[in-house]
Design a protein around this motif. Sequence first.
Motif, PDB file in Angstrom:
ATOM      1  N   ASP A   1       0.884  -1.165   0.000  1.00 15.21           N
ATOM      2  CA  ASP A   1       0.000   0.000   0.000  1.00 15.21           C
ATOM      3  C   ASP A   1       0.921   1.214   0.000  1.00 15.21           C
ATOM      4  O   ASP A   1       1.750   1.359   0.898  1.00 15.21           O
TER       5      ASP A   1
ATOM      6  N   ARG B   1     -11.920   5.093  -1.871  1.00 12.37           N
ATOM      7  CA  ARG B   1     -11.743   4.967  -0.431  1.00 12.37           C
ATOM      8  C   ARG B   1     -12.936   5.666   0.189  1.00 12.37           C
ATOM      9  O   ARG B   1     -13.107   6.878   0.031  1.00 12.37           O
TER      10      ARG B   1
ATOM     11  N   HIS C   1     -10.053   3.038   5.539  1.00 13.89           N
ATOM     12  CA  HIS C   1      -9.007   2.928   6.575  1.00 13.89           C
ATOM     13  C   HIS C   1      -9.453   3.872   7.664  1.00 13.89           C
ATOM     14  O   HIS C   1      -9.485   5.083   7.458  1.00 13.89           O
TER      15      HIS C   1
ATOM     16  N   SER D   1      -5.388   4.343  13.009  1.00 10.74           N
ATOM     17  CA  SER D   1      -4.219   3.530  13.302  1.00 10.74           C
ATOM     18  C   SER D   1      -4.159   3.225  14.792  1.00 10.74           C
ATOM     19  O   SER D   1      -4.788   3.909  15.603  1.00 10.74           O
TER      20      SER D   1
END
Length: 415
Positions: free
Chosen positions: A78, A148, A198, A201
């Motif tokens: 990625d 996305r 996404h 994190s």
Amino acid sequence: MAFAYRDGALCAESVPLDEIAQRFGTPCYVYSRAEIEHNYRAFEQALAGREAMVAYSVKANSNLAVLALLAKLGSGFDIVSSGELDRVHAAGGDARKVLFSGVGKSAAEIRLALEAGVRCLNLESEAEMGRVDAIAGQLGLRAPVAFRVNPDVDPQTHPYISTGLKQSKFGIAYADADRLYREAARRRNLEVIGIGCHIGSQLVDPAPLVAATGRMVDLVERLAKAGIGLAHIDVGGGIGIRYRDEAPPPITDFLAGVLGVLGGRGETLIVDPGRAIVGSAGILLTRVEYVKPGEAKNYLIVDAAMNDLLRPALYDAWHEVLPVRRAESGVGAGVYDIVGPVCESSDFLACERRLAAGSGDLVALMCAGAYAMVMSSNYNSRPRAAEVLVDGRDAHLVRRRETTEQLYALESIPK
Ligand code: LLP
């Protein structure tokens, strides 16, 4: 254990860290080859039996030796820039396993990626869709694309690394997704092949990722009804690691919920982990220059600084500090802030740690394999640290320490 004490000395695999400091100097990043492989295999095993691809997130650690190792293990990548694409190529990676994410891809980067034949461009805006369509037209090819999508799920992590909320700059709004997919499907130069997200994190709880996957599957089903079939679902990265007392479940358990939501669906599952592959596989090795007792605080001034490891200054991140030689006598034991030579009050690597260390001693900042060297800078004209990859008994220098001449090599003084 990649980093453990043997005969009182902290080692990387079978190599004592003081030997590495002697050979290569400090500050120095040290990585364990075995740990990277172990972490990669954990994903492979978690996804076994399903059509899936692991696309390692290059931004976490882009050293060529790390990329080459992962390429050899079969990983995809990625990326978020053509610089990262160059690195993947230089490391022997396969462009057909590359996903290109990022909100600000330039025309030149899109062109390079399409010419290289990357697997998919993750579109993050309507404007980008138009740009990719036009460039693909000029090149006479169909660009493989996914959107996305921003599922608006709270990942419950540090605000600076939350990326899937409504107010985030990343991805397209969930509410716009149907319209944009239909539009993309009409464009002659685009081939709509997937969907991605996404959400953030360092997630320690899989629930938000499961929720996001559910939102994506709903969308995929709606699109299928509209005649738009997708080949892959990319759930992003974000799987957290243990820096201090976080307790993320093992990878198999972490991904079990996602796999459950996907059930027997035919799309290929893509995951793009960075931290969970390299985070635990690296340390920053640094030497104590001075012990400086103070009125309010005691300091260990070390030769690494915020320019080498920015995470503590930027996110208040916590990295464990271990002495390379366990002090038997306990001489110098105290509570210290571990700080560097940079002229900023935020130049700290760790605060209020109980440690026995004196001038000349080595300490290691643990779990510094991800978002560490890649975020380093030359602030205060400090050459960047060396990087060493340990494999069993062998220590390979995989990036030489910079010299100051290299720092100003691109500069000139007008006549
Ligand atoms: N996929 C996409 C689209 C991403 O933006 C990221 C990370 C990843 C995958 C990999 O996430 P991971 O598995 O490593 O959590 N500098 C911060 C982390 C920034 C993460 C940015 N995006 C830190 O030091 O904590």
